[in-house]
Design an enzyme around this catalytic site. Sequence first.
Site, mmCIF file in Angstrom:
data_model
loop_
_atom_site.group_PDB
_atom_site.id
_atom_site.type_symbol
_atom_site.label_atom_id
_atom_site.label_comp_id
_atom_site.label_asym_id
_atom_site.label_seq_id
_atom_site.Cartn_x
_atom_site.Cartn_y
_atom_site.Cartn_z
ATOM 1 N N ASP A 69 0.832 -1.196 0.000
ATOM 2 C CA ASP A 69 0.000 0.000 0.000
ATOM 3 C C ASP A 69 0.876 1.259 0.000
ATOM 4 O OD1 ASP A 69 -2.142 -1.717 0.192
ATOM 5 O OD2 ASP A 69 -2.434 -1.401 2.354
ATOM 6 N N ARG A 70 0.368 2.305 -0.603
ATOM 7 C CA ARG A 70 1.146 3.548 -0.725
ATOM 8 C C ARG A 70 1.643 4.105 0.611
ATOM 9 N NH1 ARG A 70 0.047 8.330 -5.124
ATOM 10 N NH2 ARG A 70 2.061 9.336 -4.807
#
Length: 233
Positions: A69-70
């Site tokens: 995930d970012r």
Amino acid sequence: MAEKILSNKNNLQVLYEDNHIIIINKRVGDIVQGDKTEDKPLSDVVKEYIKDKYNKPGNVFLGTVHRLDRPTTGLVIFAKTSKALPRLNKLFVSKDISKSYWAIVKNEPPKHHDTLISWLKKNPKNNKSFAYSKEVSNSKRAVLHYKTIKKLNNYYLLEVTLETGRHHQIRTQLSSIGCPIKGDLKYGFDRSNKDAGIHLHARQIQFIHPVSKEVINITAPLPKDAIWDACLA
């Protein structure tokens, strides 16, 4: 708001590289593959790094094996050759890759260590998953193991391993037991981190190299901040 130091070809944190594989320590804010934001993905940064380092003409091959995930940090594996890519994909599908994460949470978990089994359902409209105690329509079974490895002044450091790889699985399942990850507003933490990241780090990975058959065991250094520093004190 602190400025995010995104990866570029000159500051890329390369933890391991050979002819077939490259392993990167992802920074907060890096996206592994392109998305609707149209921000430059980490995969493109790695291609630029390889092209410059080896003075390669034309297009550079790079295969994305998995994602993070970012707002998270830590280990990301890419395949540098078409020979390695399907073999790495097979390792992930067959669960022959051992991977562990570190997560910092505010609340003490109900148990010192436990296995969480739930059914996760993704809502694509808000890019969020929800955990249920029993199967519901369009849900997927999710299995996670955690143990508490350190009590910090105001937080708890957990080590997490996954049996399944679901959308936002660690974030969703820890939140479901009252332990949202520090900085993770989407899953119930009360305030964001200054860099818009969360304290979830892909810490360690071990697997048999799909070409050389050597054991690869890599640990990703933690991001530099006071709370992560306290985990190693």
